[in-house]
Write an enzyme that holds these catalytic residues in place. Structure first.
Site, PDB file in Angstrom:
ATOM      1  N   SER A   1      64.677  10.107  58.039  1.00  0.00           N
ATOM      2  CA  SER A   1      65.774  11.016  57.420  1.00  0.00           C
ATOM      3  C   SER A   1      65.176  12.350  57.078  1.00  0.00           C
ATOM      4  O   SER A   1      64.035  12.501  56.848  1.00  0.00           O
ATOM      5  CB  SER A   1      66.037  10.141  56.126  1.00  0.00           C
ATOM      6  OG  SER A   1      66.337   9.069  56.185  1.00  0.00           O
TER       7      SER A   1
ATOM      8  N   LYS B   1      72.930   4.670  47.229  1.00  0.00           N
ATOM      9  CA  LYS B   1      71.400   4.800  47.419  1.00  0.00           C
ATOM     10  C   LYS B   1      70.951   5.130  45.939  1.00  0.00           C
ATOM     11  O   LYS B   1      71.313   6.089  45.485  1.00  0.00           O
ATOM     12  CB  LYS B   1      71.014   5.635  48.384  1.00  0.00           C
ATOM     13  CG  LYS B   1      69.748   5.975  48.801  1.00  0.00           C
ATOM     14  CD  LYS B   1      69.440   7.175  49.730  1.00  0.00           C
ATOM     15  CE  LYS B   1      68.094   7.320  50.571  1.00  0.00           C
ATOM     16  NZ  LYS B   1      67.008   7.179  50.024  1.00  0.00           N
TER      17      LYS B   1
ATOM     18  N   ARG C   1      69.263  -2.483  56.112  1.00  0.00           N
ATOM     19  CA  ARG C   1      68.477  -1.882  55.061  1.00  0.00           C
ATOM     20  C   ARG C   1      68.397  -2.729  53.895  1.00  0.00           C
ATOM     21  O   ARG C   1      69.288  -2.908  53.258  1.00  0.00           O
ATOM     22  CB  ARG C   1      68.936  -0.511  54.790  1.00  0.00           C
ATOM     23  CG  ARG C   1      68.528   0.127  53.849  1.00  0.00           C
ATOM     24  CD  ARG C   1      69.150   1.402  53.672  1.00  0.00           C
ATOM     25  NE  ARG C   1      68.650   2.394  52.603  1.00  0.00           N
ATOM     26  CZ  ARG C   1      68.858   2.263  51.461  1.00  0.00           C
ATOM     27  NH1 ARG C   1      69.928   1.700  51.029  1.00  0.00           N
ATOM     28  NH2 ARG C   1      68.514   3.209  50.329  1.00  0.00           N
TER      29      ARG C   1
HETATM   30  N1  TZP Z   1      70.711   7.955  52.983  1.00  0.00           N
HETATM   31  C1  TZP Z   1      70.997   8.878  52.498  1.00  0.00           C
HETATM   32  S1  TZP Z   1      72.655   8.871  51.813  1.00  0.00           S
HETATM   33  C2  TZP Z   1      72.576   7.142  52.130  1.00  0.00           C
HETATM   34  C3  TZP Z   1      71.660   6.659  52.580  1.00  0.00           C
HETATM   35  C4  TZP Z   1      71.004   5.309  52.959  1.00  0.00           C
HETATM   36  C5  TZP Z   1      73.812   6.139  51.324  1.00  0.00           C
HETATM   37  C6  TZP Z   1      75.203   6.154  52.415  1.00  0.00           C
HETATM   38  O1  TZP Z   1      75.844   5.278  51.768  1.00  0.00           O
HETATM   39  P1  TZP Z   1      77.560   5.553  51.934  1.00  0.00           P
HETATM   40  O2  TZP Z   1      78.282   4.413  51.083  1.00  0.00           O
HETATM   41  O3  TZP Z   1      77.944   5.927  53.259  1.00  0.00           O
HETATM   42  O4  TZP Z   1      77.547   7.148  50.903  1.00  0.00           O
HETATM   43 MG    MG Z   2      64.851   4.645  54.439  1.00  0.00          MG
END
Ligand code: TZP
Ligand code: MG
Length: 213
Positions: free
Chosen positions: A115, A145, A44
């Site tokens: 998602s 994010k 990503r």
């Molecule tokens: N989509 C929703 S929350 C997120 C993504 C890509 C980030 C998750 O990262 P982490 O560090 O596990 O909270």
């Molecule tokens: Mg995405």
């Protein structure tokens, strides 16, 4: 690669923005994570990522070589062109990314994920043929994010998973100190960025995320 819900068990996501733009560190972390039992990986490049497309292709090729060695599916976040360039195993999109209908119609040979955040999004996902899995979250607050939505918590995770008719992975702010609550639900797997990118003990972290410790 054929999709099976067991591949969602520990679904690691990362890009250069998660290692301070240090690509060698990213590659090393993915290799360690594969050695220690992750079951799926998503490349990503997003948020503060600055990698040009050609560099993304080069990094993705290296990462795919590693994940292949361990039989770990290699998923690309929201970039059909990059997915095709490296013949990745699948693609994941969010609600504001490439439209899921376009992904389904052009990538039917790939693992496809979407998602979701609330009842409307899960209900809409339920009607999508050709979708392999959904992400549900963020479960907890996260800094990993940009423009992240509000945390939904465990009770909403349980409700949304009950509503869902696709396998689902929980995502967002999941760490060793709260993963137990997520594992106590029926969800198919746990998806994390920072729990793995910031760990100093891959074996312990990944076993704990799997519910083995
Ligand atoms: N989509 C929703 S929350 C997120 C993504 C890509 C980030 C998750 O990262 P982490 O560090 O596990 O909270
Ligand atoms: Mg995405």
């Amino acid at each position: 690669m054929h999709f099976s819900p067991e591949q969602l068990k520990v679904y690691f996501i990362a890009g250069s923005q998660n290692t301070n733009h240090d690509v060698d560190e990213l590659i090393s972390i993915v290799e360690n994570a594969c050695q220690n039992g992750i079951t799926m990986f998503q490349y990503r490049e997003k948020d503060s990522s600055t990698l040009p497309f050609a560099n993304k292709v080069a990094v993705a090729q290296k990462l795919k070589t590693i994940t292949n060695q361990y039989g770990v599916p290699f998923i690309i976040d929201d970039d059909i062109e990059l997915m095709r360039a490296v013949n990745a195993d699948g693609i994941h999109v969010g609600q504001d990314d490439t439209k899921i209908e376009q992904v389904i119609s052009t990538c039917s040979d790939k693992i496809i994920g979407l998602s979701t955040h609330d009842q409307n999004e899960v209900s809409a996902a339920n009607k999508i043929d050709g979708l392999d899995y959904i992400g549900i979250g963020p479960i907890f607050a996260t800094n990993s994010k940009a423009h992240v939505k509000e945390a939904i918590g465990i009770d909403s995770l349980v409700q949304l998973y009950a509503l869902a008719n696709h396998p689902a992975v929980a995502i967002g702010g999941i760490h060793l100190n709260n993963v137990h609550d997520v594992l106590s639900t029926d969800v198919d797997g746990i998806s994390v960025i920072s729990a793995i990118t910031k760990t100093n003990n891959f074996a312990k972290t990944i076993s704990t995320l799997k519910g083995e410790l």
